[in-house]
Design a protein around this motif. Sequence first.
Motif, PDB file in Angstrom:
ATOM      1  N   ALA A  27       0.857  -1.207   0.085  1.00 37.08           N
ATOM      2  CA  ALA A  27      -0.111  -0.048  -0.005  1.00 37.08           C
ATOM      3  C   ALA A  27       0.821   1.218  -0.204  1.00 37.08           C
ATOM      4  O   ALA A  27       0.622   2.224  -0.617  1.00 37.08           O
ATOM      5  CB  ALA A  27      -0.877  -0.029   1.239  1.00 37.08           C
TER       6      ALA A  27
ATOM      7  N   LEU B 114       1.618   4.066  -3.625  1.00 37.91           N
ATOM      8  CA  LEU B 114       0.858   5.002  -3.492  1.00 37.91           C
ATOM      9  C   LEU B 114       1.196   6.037  -4.679  1.00 37.91           C
ATOM     10  O   LEU B 114       0.152   6.995  -5.097  1.00 37.91           O
ATOM     11  CB  LEU B 114       1.410   6.183  -2.287  1.00 37.91           C
TER      12      LEU B 114
ATOM     13  N   ARG C  28      -3.360  -0.384  -7.803  1.00 39.12           N
ATOM     14  CA  ARG C  28      -3.608  -0.161  -6.202  1.00 39.12           C
ATOM     15  C   ARG C  28      -4.955  -0.790  -5.958  1.00 39.12           C
ATOM     16  O   ARG C  28      -5.197  -1.113  -4.807  1.00 39.12           O
ATOM     17  CB  ARG C  28      -3.829   1.421  -5.882  1.00 39.12           C
TER      18      ARG C  28
ATOM     19  N   LEU D  71      -5.898  -2.486  -2.357  1.00 37.31           N
ATOM     20  CA  LEU D  71      -6.663  -1.902  -1.109  1.00 37.31           C
ATOM     21  C   LEU D  71      -7.823  -2.839  -0.828  1.00 37.31           C
ATOM     22  O   LEU D  71      -8.348  -2.849   0.397  1.00 37.31           O
ATOM     23  CB  LEU D  71      -7.229  -0.722  -1.821  1.00 37.31           C
TER      24      LEU D  71
ATOM     25  N   ILE E   4       2.104   5.939   7.792  1.00 34.84           N
ATOM     26  CA  ILE E   4       1.638   6.894   7.103  1.00 34.84           C
ATOM     27  C   ILE E   4       1.619   8.365   7.537  1.00 34.84           C
ATOM     28  O   ILE E   4       2.051   9.234   7.024  1.00 34.84           O
ATOM     29  CB  ILE E   4       0.038   6.543   6.617  1.00 34.84           C
TER      30      ILE E   4
ATOM     31  N   ARG F 267      -3.710  10.364  -1.542  1.00 32.66           N
ATOM     32  CA  ARG F 267      -3.872   8.708  -1.692  1.00 32.66           C
ATOM     33  C   ARG F 267      -3.439   8.266  -0.270  1.00 32.66           C
ATOM     34  O   ARG F 267      -4.160   7.687   0.290  1.00 32.66           O
ATOM     35  CB  ARG F 267      -3.171   8.140  -2.726  1.00 32.66           C
ATOM     36  N   ALA F 268      -2.657   9.039   0.415  1.00 32.71           N
ATOM     37  CA  ALA F 268      -2.266   8.659   1.628  1.00 32.71           C
ATOM     38  C   ALA F 268      -3.137   8.844   2.755  1.00 32.71           C
ATOM     39  O   ALA F 268      -3.388   8.006   3.527  1.00 32.71           O
ATOM     40  CB  ALA F 268      -0.907   9.321   2.184  1.00 32.71           C
TER      41      ALA F 268
ATOM     42  N   LEU G 116      -5.986   6.408   2.159  1.00 30.60           N
ATOM     43  CA  LEU G 116      -5.846   5.208   2.939  1.00 30.60           C
ATOM     44  C   LEU G 116      -6.024   5.169   4.024  1.00 30.60           C
ATOM     45  O   LEU G 116      -6.592   4.099   4.871  1.00 30.60           O
ATOM     46  CB  LEU G 116      -4.222   4.767   2.582  1.00 30.60           C
TER      47      LEU G 116
ATOM     48  N   ARG H 273      -9.432   4.579   4.935  1.00 28.86           N
ATOM     49  CA  ARG H 273     -10.068   3.112   4.798  1.00 28.86           C
ATOM     50  C   ARG H 273      -9.539   2.311   5.949  1.00 28.86           C
ATOM     51  O   ARG H 273     -10.255   1.410   6.187  1.00 28.86           O
ATOM     52  CB  ARG H 273      -9.342   2.847   3.298  1.00 28.86           C
ATOM     53  N   LEU H 274      -8.292   2.628   6.408  1.00 24.61           N
ATOM     54  CA  LEU H 274      -7.826   1.712   7.447  1.00 24.61           C
ATOM     55  C   LEU H 274      -8.725   2.233   9.001  1.00 24.61           C
ATOM     56  O   LEU H 274      -8.840   1.208   9.700  1.00 24.61           O
ATOM     57  CB  LEU H 274      -6.525   2.185   7.601  1.00 24.61           C
TER      58      LEU H 274
END
Length: 294
Positions: free
Chosen positions: A49, A53, A60, A64, A87, A103-104, A107, A110-111
């Motif tokens: 991941a 990036l 990706r 993901l 991150i 994008r970071a 992410l 999402r996490l």
Amino acid sequence: MVSGDDLSLEGKLERISACATAAPGDEFQRNLMHAYASCLTATEAAAAAIATLGAAGKVRAPILTRLGRIGQDGSNQEELDVLAQRICSLTRSDLPGRKTRSRAEALLSRLYPHLSQEVRSLVLERWRGSGTRDGRRRWLSALTADCDLFDLQAVLECWRETRDAGAAQVLAYSGEQDLLTEILPELVASRCKGWVVSRAALDARVVSEAVWTTIRKEWPATFAYLCAKTGRQLDEDEAIAIVLEAGRLDVSSRGLAIWAIGRLGMWRTLDKLGTMAPDILAADLARLGIVLED
């Protein structure tokens, strides 16, 4: 044939990338792509991941998806915590370009549901302290959905500092009666969305006449809706005036005003509005510069 255990992460990503390139026109390659991604361990998926990036979205996507499945499994929280902390530690020089930085942050979002409370708190602090609209949006979205860390006082402070529309919505939907009674005049004065004002007004313990007057002036359709919901009476002249004003301010809100008149049982007023419909339509068109010929 090289076994997966003998492949470096770079080699595994090369296979996923090759399949991703062919996948749009090849169902079999798409299946292989996701199968390769499903072979990644939690540690590998986390590293992938970060490594991708800056890669194409089609590369990706399976990674993901794999991370999402790992998060849902619930048995690898420690690895996801480490990834989130990694991150958070990245600097602007580590993330060249706005797209990579975005994008970071995506992410992290999402996490977020799969992280420990301690790391979720760290992520919230990062977003809250970012000073950016995107960071504030992510903070508010995550905080609102987090039963363990939700803090309405923090939302109130955010709203008073920024007048953020999302924060106002959270206050209107989550605030208790006493808080809404306190902040309703502020919400009205800040010209929030009409539906936010109406939600807060309905749940407030009391609405002052001054607030009623401002709502009538700024959001006529919302005023009519609140009258219908609270039983506050309208006379025919005012009801018709509200429909006309709502149309001039925002044609889409006129239906709400008409519904409210119906909810108040004002049959004769609805009949009168029916006879006025051609003139109302002509006025709408005239505001758009359209004139109907006789």
